[in-house]
Design an enzyme around this catalytic site. Sequence first.
Site, mmCIF file in Angstrom:
data_model
loop_
_atom_site.group_PDB
_atom_site.id
_atom_site.type_symbol
_atom_site.label_atom_id
_atom_site.label_comp_id
_atom_site.label_asym_id
_atom_site.label_seq_id
_atom_site.Cartn_x
_atom_site.Cartn_y
_atom_site.Cartn_z
ATOM 1 N N ASP A 23 0.874 -1.033 0.070
ATOM 2 C CA ASP A 23 0.137 0.069 0.097
ATOM 3 C C ASP A 23 0.909 1.062 -0.107
ATOM 4 O OD1 ASP A 23 -2.316 1.680 0.235
ATOM 5 O OD2 ASP A 23 -2.069 1.803 2.345
ATOM 6 N N SER A 24 0.177 2.444 -0.338
ATOM 7 C CA SER A 24 1.136 3.555 -0.005
ATOM 8 C C SER A 24 1.712 3.728 1.198
ATOM 9 C CB SER A 24 0.176 4.764 -0.275
ATOM 10 O OG SER A 24 -0.906 5.080 0.389
ATOM 11 N N GLU A 60 -2.289 7.997 8.692
ATOM 12 C CA GLU A 60 -0.966 7.616 8.557
ATOM 13 C C GLU A 60 -0.069 7.730 9.763
ATOM 14 O OE1 GLU A 60 1.735 6.196 6.336
ATOM 15 O OE2 GLU A 60 -0.148 5.355 5.646
ATOM 16 N N CYS A 105 -11.000 3.310 0.384
ATOM 17 C CA CYS A 105 -9.531 3.654 0.841
ATOM 18 C C CYS A 105 -9.158 2.676 1.659
ATOM 19 C CB CYS A 105 -9.436 5.041 1.166
ATOM 20 S SG CYS A 105 -7.521 5.215 1.668
ATOM 21 N N THR A 106 -8.449 2.003 1.588
ATOM 22 C CA THR A 106 -7.970 0.818 2.932
ATOM 23 C C THR A 106 -7.346 1.603 4.333
ATOM 24 O OG1 THR A 106 -5.587 0.618 1.849
ATOM 25 C CG2 THR A 106 -7.489 -0.799 0.855
ATOM 26 N N ASN A 116 -6.614 0.888 -3.199
ATOM 27 C CA ASN A 116 -7.448 1.434 -4.415
ATOM 28 C C ASN A 116 -6.794 2.089 -5.209
ATOM 29 O OD1 ASN A 116 -10.814 0.652 -3.253
ATOM 30 N ND2 ASN A 116 -9.254 0.873 -1.459
ATOM 31 N N THR A 117 -6.177 3.100 -4.605
ATOM 32 C CA THR A 117 -5.613 4.106 -5.634
ATOM 33 C C THR A 117 -4.455 3.655 -6.366
ATOM 34 O OG1 THR A 117 -5.773 5.703 -3.760
ATOM 35 C CG2 THR A 117 -4.605 6.770 -5.505
ATOM 36 N N TYR A 160 -0.521 8.472 -1.667
ATOM 37 C CA TYR A 160 -0.797 8.298 -3.143
ATOM 38 C C TYR A 160 -1.778 9.165 -3.707
ATOM 39 C CZ TYR A 160 2.533 4.446 -3.611
ATOM 40 O OH TYR A 160 3.487 3.484 -3.586
ATOM 41 N N GLY A 161 -2.694 9.553 -2.842
ATOM 42 C CA GLY A 161 -4.097 10.006 -3.333
ATOM 43 C C GLY A 161 -4.187 11.287 -4.317
HETATM 44 N N1 DGL Z 1 -4.792 3.267 1.260
HETATM 45 C C1 DGL Z 1 -4.963 3.936 -0.177
HETATM 46 C C2 DGL Z 1 -6.210 3.582 -0.945
HETATM 47 O O1 DGL Z 1 -6.630 2.625 -0.599
HETATM 48 C C3 DGL Z 1 -4.394 5.323 -0.497
HETATM 49 C C4 DGL Z 1 -4.159 6.412 0.417
HETATM 50 C C5 DGL Z 1 -3.242 7.484 -0.140
HETATM 51 O O2 DGL Z 1 -2.079 6.887 -0.241
HETATM 52 O O3 DGL Z 1 -3.794 8.236 -0.601
HETATM 53 O O4 DGL Z 1 -6.546 4.256 -1.697
#
Ligand code: DGL
Length: 267
Positions: A15-16, A157, A189-190, A79-80, A47-48
Site C-alpha cells: 500500500d502507499s 498515517e 480507501c484501505t 484502491n488508488t 498516493y491520493g
Molecule cells: N490506502 C490507499 C487507498 O486505498 C491510498 C491512500 C493514499 O495514499 O492516499 O486508496
Amino acid sequence: MTPETPAADPIGVFDSGLGGLSVLRALRRQLPQAPLRYLADSANAPYGDRSEAFIVERSQRIAQHLVAHGAKLLVVACNTATAAAVASLRERWPALPIVGVEPGLKPAATATHSGRIGVLATTGTLRSEKFRQLLARQGDAVRITAQPCPGLADLIERGALDTPELRAMVERCCAPLREADVDTVVLGCTHYPFVQHLIAAAMGPQVLIIDTADAVARRAAQLWQATEAAPAAADVVTLETTGDVESLRRVAASWLSFRCEVRAADA
Ligand code: DGL
C-alpha cells in the site's frame, strides 16, 4: 534480538502506507498459516493526490521488490494504486496472480434499501478511468455520491486514530453523504477501516458501512491455494517500510493482533 528471516514464497502485499494493514489483517484471518510480506511505501504516502505516472512507477518498483523476495501472489492493498497501476503490473508479470482492491459498489448496491450510496475515497481513485467504469456498471437503479477525502489517509498515517483533527476531517467528509441521505457508505480507501468508528459515529447507526477487506482476502486465499508456493507455517508476518521503521513498529503493535517483524525496505 536477531531479526527473523522472512518466510519463503510469501504473499506480497503493498500500500502507499499503513492503510493496507486493514487488508493484511483480513488475509491473516483467512490464511493464518500463510507467509505474508507487507510493504508500506510510507516515504511516498499519500498516493491520493499523486500523478498516475508516479503511482505506476512506485507500484512497479515495489512489486519488483516483492517478486525478487519470492512473492507467489501479489495483493495491491490500495484502491488508488489498483486504479492507476494494476493493469501495468499484470502486463509485466502475466503469470503472477495479482489481486487488487476497488470500492465495493456492487455489495453496496445489493445492500442498500433506499438506493442511495455514498463512497469515500481518494481523489486519485475517484478520478480514475477504472472508477468511471465501475460506476457505469452499477446502472441507474442506485444513486451514488462519491466524496473525495484529501488529507484523510495522511492523518490516519500518523497513527493516532481518535484525535480532534481526525474527527473534524471525518465529519467534513461525511457531511455531504448525510445531506445526500445515503443509507450505505463504501470505504473506498484501505486506510478508512481504521477510522470506521468515527465514520459510523458521523453517519449514524442506521447507515451500513461496506469494507471489502474480507472479500479481497477470500479471493486471495482461493488464488493462494492454487499456487505452487512451498507449504509453510509462518508465525511472524514481515512488515517493511520505505518510511520510519519505529512508527510502523508502534502502529503494528497497536493495530494488529499478530506477531510482526518490522524492517526497512530498500524499494
Ligand atoms: N490506502 C490507499 C487507498 O486505498 C491510498 C491512500 C493514499 O495514499 O492516499 O486508496
